[in-house]
Design a protein around this motif. Structure first.
Motif, PDB file in Angstrom:
ATOM      1  N   ILE A 204       0.942  -1.150  -0.136  1.00 34.37           N
ATOM      2  CA  ILE A 204      -0.072  -0.170   0.081  1.00 34.37           C
ATOM      3  C   ILE A 204       0.994   1.149  -0.113  1.00 34.37           C
ATOM      4  O   ILE A 204       1.551   1.600   0.809  1.00 34.37           O
ATOM      5  CB  ILE A 204      -0.981  -0.077   1.171  1.00 34.37           C
ATOM      6  N   ARG A 205       0.981   1.947  -1.032  1.00 34.89           N
ATOM      7  CA  ARG A 205       1.940   2.915  -1.336  1.00 34.89           C
ATOM      8  C   ARG A 205       1.595   4.112  -0.283  1.00 34.89           C
ATOM      9  O   ARG A 205       0.532   4.517   0.150  1.00 34.89           O
ATOM     10  CB  ARG A 205       1.794   3.566  -2.744  1.00 34.89           C
ATOM     11  N   GLN A 206       2.688   4.877  -0.099  1.00 34.20           N
ATOM     12  CA  GLN A 206       2.670   5.827   1.025  1.00 34.20           C
ATOM     13  C   GLN A 206       1.487   6.966   0.683  1.00 34.20           C
ATOM     14  O   GLN A 206       1.489   7.415  -0.575  1.00 34.20           O
ATOM     15  CB  GLN A 206       3.843   6.748   1.065  1.00 34.20           C
ATOM     16  N   GLY A 207       0.797   7.363   1.737  1.00 33.43           N
ATOM     17  CA  GLY A 207      -0.490   8.187   1.441  1.00 33.43           C
ATOM     18  C   GLY A 207      -1.649   7.682   0.926  1.00 33.43           C
ATOM     19  O   GLY A 207      -2.590   8.293   1.017  1.00 33.43           O
ATOM     20  N   THR A 208      -1.742   6.409   0.411  1.00 37.19           N
ATOM     21  CA  THR A 208      -2.729   5.689  -0.017  1.00 37.19           C
ATOM     22  C   THR A 208      -3.892   5.835   0.941  1.00 37.19           C
ATOM     23  O   THR A 208      -5.144   5.892   0.512  1.00 37.19           O
ATOM     24  CB  THR A 208      -2.611   4.585  -0.658  1.00 37.19           C
ATOM     25  N   ASN A 210      -3.724   7.283   3.945  1.00 40.81           N
ATOM     26  CA  ASN A 210      -2.957   8.182   4.832  1.00 40.81           C
ATOM     27  C   ASN A 210      -1.876   7.478   5.722  1.00 40.81           C
ATOM     28  O   ASN A 210      -1.506   7.900   6.704  1.00 40.81           O
ATOM     29  CB  ASN A 210      -4.123   8.681   5.727  1.00 40.81           C
ATOM     30  N   ASN A 211      -1.283   6.326   4.991  1.00 42.23           N
ATOM     31  CA  ASN A 211      -0.090   5.876   5.860  1.00 42.23           C
ATOM     32  C   ASN A 211       1.080   6.788   5.588  1.00 42.23           C
ATOM     33  O   ASN A 211       1.545   7.304   4.459  1.00 42.23           O
ATOM     34  CB  ASN A 211       0.013   4.316   5.336  1.00 42.23           C
ATOM     35  N   THR A 212       2.134   6.910   6.597  1.00 44.43           N
ATOM     36  CA  THR A 212       3.147   7.369   6.325  1.00 44.43           C
ATOM     37  C   THR A 212       4.450   7.124   5.597  1.00 44.43           C
ATOM     38  O   THR A 212       4.944   7.944   4.854  1.00 44.43           O
ATOM     39  CB  THR A 212       3.883   7.885   7.710  1.00 44.43           C
ATOM     40  N   ARG A 213       4.427   5.890   5.389  1.00 45.17           N
ATOM     41  CA  ARG A 213       5.355   5.243   4.315  1.00 45.17           C
ATOM     42  C   ARG A 213       4.425   4.039   3.651  1.00 45.17           C
ATOM     43  O   ARG A 213       3.448   3.769   4.107  1.00 45.17           O
ATOM     44  CB  ARG A 213       6.747   4.871   5.099  1.00 45.17           C
ATOM     45  N   ASP A 214       5.513   3.246   2.999  1.00 40.03           N
ATOM     46  CA  ASP A 214       4.710   2.425   2.079  1.00 40.03           C
ATOM     47  C   ASP A 214       4.418   1.332   3.376  1.00 40.03           C
ATOM     48  O   ASP A 214       5.127   1.187   4.197  1.00 40.03           O
ATOM     49  CB  ASP A 214       5.682   1.522   1.020  1.00 40.03           C
ATOM     50  N   ILE A 278      -1.192   4.243  10.617  1.00 40.46           N
ATOM     51  CA  ILE A 278      -2.663   3.730  10.356  1.00 40.46           C
ATOM     52  C   ILE A 278      -3.051   2.674  11.179  1.00 40.46           C
ATOM     53  O   ILE A 278      -2.287   1.935  11.539  1.00 40.46           O
ATOM     54  CB  ILE A 278      -2.900   3.761   8.804  1.00 40.46           C
ATOM     55  N   ALA A 279      -4.513   2.388  11.362  1.00 38.78           N
ATOM     56  CA  ALA A 279      -4.904   1.343  12.137  1.00 38.78           C
ATOM     57  C   ALA A 279      -4.789  -0.205  11.488  1.00 38.78           C
ATOM     58  O   ALA A 279      -5.328   0.021  10.124  1.00 38.78           O
ATOM     59  CB  ALA A 279      -6.334   1.723  12.640  1.00 38.78           C
ATOM     60  N   ALA A 280      -4.294  -0.957  11.930  1.00 38.42           N
ATOM     61  CA  ALA A 280      -4.303  -2.328  11.338  1.00 38.42           C
ATOM     62  C   ALA A 280      -4.478  -3.398  12.422  1.00 38.42           C
ATOM     63  O   ALA A 280      -4.319  -3.027  13.816  1.00 38.42           O
ATOM     64  CB  ALA A 280      -3.092  -2.623  10.675  1.00 38.42           C
ATOM     65  N   GLU A 281      -4.758  -4.547  12.073  1.00 36.32           N
ATOM     66  CA  GLU A 281      -4.988  -5.500  12.842  1.00 36.32           C
ATOM     67  C   GLU A 281      -3.862  -6.340  13.503  1.00 36.32           C
ATOM     68  O   GLU A 281      -2.822  -6.449  12.841  1.00 36.32           O
ATOM     69  CB  GLU A 281      -6.157  -6.640  12.474  1.00 36.32           C
ATOM     70  N   SER A 282      -4.053  -6.933  14.785  1.00 39.18           N
ATOM     71  CA  SER A 282      -2.927  -7.688  15.258  1.00 39.18           C
ATOM     72  C   SER A 282      -3.309  -9.272  14.784  1.00 39.18           C
ATOM     73  O   SER A 282      -4.572  -9.392  14.197  1.00 39.18           O
ATOM     74  CB  SER A 282      -2.842  -7.642  16.779  1.00 39.18           C
ATOM     75  N   MET A 283      -2.478 -10.224  15.001  1.00 38.27           N
ATOM     76  CA  MET A 283      -3.049 -11.656  14.782  1.00 38.27           C
ATOM     77  C   MET A 283      -4.063 -11.948  15.369  1.00 38.27           C
ATOM     78  O   MET A 283      -4.408 -11.876  16.866  1.00 38.27           O
ATOM     79  CB  MET A 283      -1.591 -12.696  15.244  1.00 38.27           C
ATOM     80  N   LEU A 284      -5.258 -12.738  14.809  1.00 35.41           N
ATOM     81  CA  LEU A 284      -6.392 -13.229  15.371  1.00 35.41           C
ATOM     82  C   LEU A 284      -6.302 -14.688  15.561  1.00 35.41           C
ATOM     83  O   LEU A 284      -5.880 -15.463  14.501  1.00 35.41           O
ATOM     84  CB  LEU A 284      -7.706 -12.963  14.524  1.00 35.41           C
ATOM     85  N   VAL A 285      -6.194 -15.155  16.842  1.00 36.47           N
ATOM     86  CA  VAL A 285      -6.101 -16.676  16.937  1.00 36.47           C
ATOM     87  C   VAL A 285      -7.508 -17.284  16.908  1.00 36.47           C
ATOM     88  O   VAL A 285      -8.388 -16.833  17.407  1.00 36.47           O
ATOM     89  CB  VAL A 285      -5.731 -17.014  18.309  1.00 36.47           C
TER      90      VAL A 285
END
Length: 338
Positions: A204-208, A210-214, A278-285
């Motif tokens: 996911i390219r930078q800014g796509t 609102n992420n600060t980097r790829d 940006i917000a993203a999930e952790s591992m789901l068991v």
């Protein structure tokens, strides 16, 4: 733990019927891909030019056999589905391709259909030499595909607000979460795999969004989006979106080739954390992904799985049909105020 205590997740697998993958040279000449006991090393297989994948709906459990889901495109709903083995093929250019062998059985335990689940694309014009048959790692490989994973170098927001590469994070470190404040990491998983097929990461390219980097993650990784306006038509403000559903060939692409280092972060509960801002999930068991956990954590599954099932945010996931448009990522960015 009784399976009825926790909803069992289901998924759709793109499989080939085994009759489309046959031996063209070797001891089992003419035979379709079969059980581990029937396979002969160095047999050469070819995928029929008429072959196409079918969707096999599977209700997962912690161990094989699984169950074929009611809405499956192929197979008999309710039938047992055994994960027999993981085979490794080598093509003429020296590349290896792994394939999981799944066997559908009837009520008496007789084999009804054999399916091949390739973990990398297969070419009808190529010959594939059987170089490995492994029964011991099949369940783990099946689980690894479903794990949500960050790639090496991904910056994670720690409890202090500092940004730390995921590969430098250790068990016991404290991470900032969206819903539960500061949480301690219970386990870090790491695998190095070929970046092909089901393991080819999504960039996911930078800014796509609102992420600060790829941001580079595994295909089934889910990103958390809070919509100030429901431009997507999901009917709710909070969304979880799988990375592979956003691929548009421009700002979000699949990176194929070479190797990729994948990392999984496990908390007591499934969490929304921050990666590259940006917000993203952790591992789901759950019943499928638990196979990647080490033995010492497997002893705690009875505690982990109910906690993760209760905080898995499943109701927030956006179906692929709503995202099947080239501007989906742009809509999500604008709807979240970016």
């Amino acid at each position: 733990m009784n399976q009825s205590d926790t909803p069992r997740p289901s998924q759709s697998l793109p499989v080939y019927r085994a009759e489309f993958l046959r031996v063209v040279n070797g001891a089992n000449l003419g035979d379709a891909l079969g059980f581990a006991d029937e396979l002969c090393m160095d047999d050469i297989y070819s995928l029929s030019p008429l072959a196409s994948t079918v969707q096999l709906g599977v209700i997962n459990s912690a161990t094989s056999p699984f169950e074929i889901a009611e809405d499956s495109e192929s197979g008999t709903p309710g039938a047992d589905l055994h994960l027999d083995c993981c085979v490794t093929f080598m093509s003429g250019d020296g590349a290896t391709t792994e394939c999981l062998v799944l066997v559908e059985t009837d009520a008496q335990g007789h084999a009804m259909q054999v399916y091949a689940l390739p973990l990398a694309p297969m070419n009808p014009k190529a010959d594939y030499v059987l170089v490995g048959v492994n029964r011991d790692n099949a369940l783990q490989r099946f689980a690894q595909v479903a794990c949500v994973s960050f790639t090496k170098g991904t910056a994670i927001t720690m409890a202090s607000g500092a940004q730390k590469p995921v590969e430098e994070i250790a068990i016991g470190d404290k991470v900032l979460t969206r819903d539960a404040g500061i949480q301690e990491i219970r386990w870090i998983g790491h695998q190095t795999v070929r970046a092909v097929g089901a393991f080819a990461p999504i960039c996911i390219r930078q800014g796509t969004l609102n992420n600060t980097r790829d941001l580079i993650v595994s295909p089934d990784f889910r990103l958390f989006i809070y919509q100030r306006q429901d431009r997507l038509g999901a009917g709710r403000a909070e969304l979880l979106v799988r990375a592979r559903h956003l691929v548009n060939g421009d700002t979000i692409t699949r990176l194929t080739g070479g190797f990729v280092d994948y990392y999984q972060m496990l908390f007591d509960d499934h969490q929304i954390i921050y990666a590259e801002g940006i917000a993203a999930e952790s591992m789901l068991v759950d019943s499928r992904t638990s196979a990647v956990l080490p033995d010492e954590l497997n002893e705690k599954l009875a505690e982990l799985i109910p906690g993760h099932a209760g905080s898995g945010h499943r109701a927030l996931e956006v179906q692929e049909t709503l995202l099947a448009r080239p501007d989906a990522a742009d809509i999500l960015r604008k709807s979240s105020g970016g």
